[in-house]
Design a protein around this motif. Structure first.
Motif, short mmCIF file in Angstrom:
data_model
loop_
_atom_site.label_atom_id
_atom_site.label_comp_id
_atom_site.label_asym_id
_atom_site.label_seq_id
_atom_site.Cartn_x
_atom_site.Cartn_y
_atom_site.Cartn_z
N UNK A 1 0.82 -1.19 0.00
CA UNK A 1 0.00 0.00 0.00
C UNK A 1 0.87 1.27 0.00
N UNK A 2 2.01 1.21 0.66
CA UNK A 2 2.90 2.37 0.73
C UNK A 2 3.44 2.74 -0.66
N UNK A 3 3.85 1.75 -1.50
CA UNK A 3 4.29 2.16 -2.85
C UNK A 3 3.17 2.78 -3.69
N UNK A 4 1.94 2.36 -3.48
CA UNK A 4 0.82 2.96 -4.20
C UNK A 4 0.63 4.42 -3.79
N UNK A 7 3.31 6.35 -5.46
CA UNK A 7 3.01 6.55 -6.88
C UNK A 7 1.96 7.64 -7.07
N UNK A 8 0.93 7.67 -6.24
CA UNK A 8 -0.10 8.71 -6.33
C UNK A 8 0.52 10.08 -6.05
N UNK A 9 1.42 10.16 -5.07
CA UNK A 9 2.11 11.42 -4.78
C UNK A 9 2.97 11.85 -5.97
N UNK A 10 3.61 10.90 -6.64
CA UNK A 10 4.41 11.22 -7.82
C UNK A 10 3.54 11.74 -8.96
N UNK A 91 -2.87 11.57 6.65
CA UNK A 91 -3.93 10.71 7.17
C UNK A 91 -3.80 9.28 6.71
N UNK A 92 -3.59 9.06 5.41
CA UNK A 92 -3.62 7.70 4.89
C UNK A 92 -2.33 6.94 5.20
N UNK A 96 -1.86 3.34 7.32
CA UNK A 96 -1.46 2.13 6.64
C UNK A 96 -0.17 1.58 7.21
N UNK A 97 0.77 2.46 7.50
CA UNK A 97 2.10 2.02 7.97
C UNK A 97 2.06 1.68 9.40
#
Length: 97
Positions: A1-4, A7-10, A91-92, A96-97
């Motif tokens: 979930x952290x790489x997703x 990717x969204x931040x990128x 928040x997210x 998740x982490x």
């Protein structure tokens, strides 16, 4: 979930740069520094317009008329930074982490 989330931040960062490039190119066209009769300039301007206009149109419909000054790219960039920094990283990501 952290790489997703990364990717969204990128993608948000890249879209911010596209909005900045679109605003700068629109200024250059307005001040007649670049000419849209050049096919390459027209293609780049059209591509940037098609990418950014769906996000800018709702903001422009809400903002009052400021006498020819368009601050909708600034509002969009601030909104994207809020989504990236507060929503994704604030928040997210901790949930998740």
């Amino acid at each position: 979930m952290v790489p997703l989330i990364g990717f969204i931040a990128l993608v948000i960062d890249l879209f911010i740069w596209v909005v900045i490039a679109s605003a700068i190119l629109s200024w250059l066209i307005a001040f007649n520094v670049v000419n849209t009769s050049n096919r390459f300039v027209y293609s780049v301007a059209d591509m940037l317009y098609r990418i950014t206009e769906p996000a800018l149109r709702p903001i422009r419909s809400i903002l009052p008329n400021l006498g020819g000054i368009d601050i909708s790219p600034v509002i969009l960039i601030l909104l994207l930074l809020f989504i990236r920094d507060v929503v994704l990283f604030g928040w997210i990501l901790p949930a998740v982490a």
